[in-house]
Design a protein around this motif. Sequence first.
Motif, mmCIF file in Angstrom:
data_model
loop_
_atom_site.group_PDB
_atom_site.id
_atom_site.type_symbol
_atom_site.label_atom_id
_atom_site.label_comp_id
_atom_site.label_asym_id
_atom_site.label_seq_id
_atom_site.Cartn_x
_atom_site.Cartn_y
_atom_site.Cartn_z
ATOM 1 N N GLU A 64 -9.691 5.208 -3.868
ATOM 2 C CA GLU A 64 -9.162 4.603 -2.645
ATOM 3 C C GLU A 64 -10.261 4.356 -1.623
ATOM 4 O O GLU A 64 -10.362 3.281 -1.037
ATOM 5 C CB GLU A 64 -8.090 5.510 -2.045
ATOM 6 C CG GLU A 64 -7.448 4.954 -0.784
ATOM 7 C CD GLU A 64 -6.347 5.854 -0.276
ATOM 8 O OE1 GLU A 64 -5.874 5.605 0.842
ATOM 9 O OE2 GLU A 64 -5.982 6.809 -0.991
ATOM 10 N N ASP A 91 6.720 0.319 -0.174
ATOM 11 C CA ASP A 91 6.442 -1.092 -0.440
ATOM 12 C C ASP A 91 6.247 -1.340 -1.931
ATOM 13 O O ASP A 91 6.730 -2.339 -2.486
ATOM 14 C CB ASP A 91 5.208 -1.555 0.332
ATOM 15 C CG ASP A 91 5.481 -1.722 1.816
ATOM 16 O OD1 ASP A 91 6.658 -1.664 2.211
ATOM 17 O OD2 ASP A 91 4.509 -1.897 2.578
ATOM 18 N N LYS A 92 5.530 -0.431 -2.589
ATOM 19 C CA LYS A 92 5.294 -0.597 -4.026
ATOM 20 C C LYS A 92 6.614 -0.530 -4.794
ATOM 21 O O LYS A 92 6.812 -1.261 -5.773
ATOM 22 C CB LYS A 92 4.321 0.470 -4.531
ATOM 23 C CG LYS A 92 2.867 0.190 -4.142
ATOM 24 C CD LYS A 92 1.921 1.216 -4.727
ATOM 25 C CE LYS A 92 1.971 2.523 -3.968
ATOM 26 N NZ LYS A 92 0.938 3.481 -4.442
ATOM 27 N N ASN A 145 0.805 -1.216 0.000
ATOM 28 C CA ASN A 145 0.000 0.000 0.000
ATOM 29 C C ASN A 145 0.838 1.267 0.000
ATOM 30 O O ASN A 145 0.464 2.266 -0.612
ATOM 31 C CB ASN A 145 -0.948 0.011 1.221
ATOM 32 C CG ASN A 145 -2.004 -1.075 1.119
ATOM 33 O OD1 ASN A 145 -2.541 -1.324 0.040
ATOM 34 N ND2 ASN A 145 -2.309 -1.729 2.230
ATOM 35 N N SER A 146 1.964 1.258 0.691
ATOM 36 C CA SER A 146 2.791 2.459 0.770
ATOM 37 C C SER A 146 3.666 2.581 -0.473
ATOM 38 O O SER A 146 3.920 1.609 -1.191
ATOM 39 C CB SER A 146 3.679 2.416 2.012
ATOM 40 O OG SER A 146 4.704 1.442 1.861
ATOM 41 N N ASP A 147 4.128 3.791 -0.749
ATOM 42 C CA ASP A 147 5.010 4.010 -1.895
ATOM 43 C C ASP A 147 6.296 3.199 -1.757
ATOM 44 O O ASP A 147 6.815 2.672 -2.740
ATOM 45 C CB ASP A 147 5.345 5.502 -2.018
ATOM 46 C CG ASP A 147 4.148 6.331 -2.476
ATOM 47 O OD1 ASP A 147 3.196 5.737 -3.017
ATOM 48 O OD2 ASP A 147 4.167 7.556 -2.280
ATOM 49 N N HIS A 188 -5.986 4.326 -7.391
ATOM 50 C CA HIS A 188 -5.715 5.236 -6.275
ATOM 51 C C HIS A 188 -6.818 6.270 -6.124
ATOM 52 O O HIS A 188 -7.188 6.645 -5.010
ATOM 53 C CB HIS A 188 -4.378 5.937 -6.481
ATOM 54 C CG HIS A 188 -4.016 6.867 -5.355
ATOM 55 N ND1 HIS A 188 -3.667 6.404 -4.103
ATOM 56 C CD2 HIS A 188 -3.967 8.221 -5.297
ATOM 57 C CE1 HIS A 188 -3.412 7.432 -3.317
ATOM 58 N NE2 HIS A 188 -3.585 8.547 -4.025
#
Length: 205
Positions: free
Chosen positions: A130, A79-80, A75-77, A127
Motif C-alpha cells: 500500500e 466501496d470494493k 479504496n475502502s472495503d 494491499h
Amino acid sequence: MRRTLLALPLALLPLALAQASSHEHDHDHAHETHGSLGKHEHGVASLNVALDGQTLEIQLESPAMNLVGFEHAANSDADKAKVTAARKQLEQPQALFALPAEAKCSLKETELQSPLFADAKHAEHEHEHEHEHEHDDHGHEDEAAHSDIEASYHFTCAHAEALKTLELGSFFSTFPDTEKLEVQLIGPSGQQGAELTPNHSRLSF
C-alpha cells in the motif's frame, strides 16, 4: 468482445437522434463544461442492441455512479464490496435483460470493462504494498474520476424470429440510480433509437 455487428452499423444510424442530441448539447454545453463531459451524464446510460440472424449483441455503457453509487477509486472495503456486487450482477445479463423464453437465447460471451474493476483488483492484490504504491493509488483515483462501466454481451438465439421484445424492468430495479437508457437498436425492422425509463422499460424489435 467482438463488435462486428455494432461498431459500423451504429455509426450509420439515422441522423435524427444524433441531431437531437447535438441540439441538446448545444444548449447544455456550458453545463457540460463545468460538469460531465460528452455522453457522461449521471442517471443516463446508453444501450446498443443488434440482432443479425441468430446473433444478438448488447452493449451497455454507463457512468459508474449509476451502477455503484460513486466514481472514485474503490479504496475502502465498502466501496470494493459495491464494485464486486455490481460486477456479479452485470455477469448475469439474463437477470437484467429479459428475453422471450421461446427465442431460446444462450449467452456465449461477456466482457466487462471499467477503471473501477481494475482499482478493486489492484487494491485486493497489492494491499501489502500500500505505501509503496501510494502514488499509483492516487493515479488510479484520478483516472477513475468520471469513469464509465462498459458491459458487452454476445448471445446466440436458436429461434431469433421469436425475439420481439427486450424487457429492462429488472435492470432498472437492480440499478435504481439509472433513470434513463438511451437505446440504439439494429434489428429486422431496421435501425431505430429509443429512450427507456423505469415506467417504460420494454424495447420492441
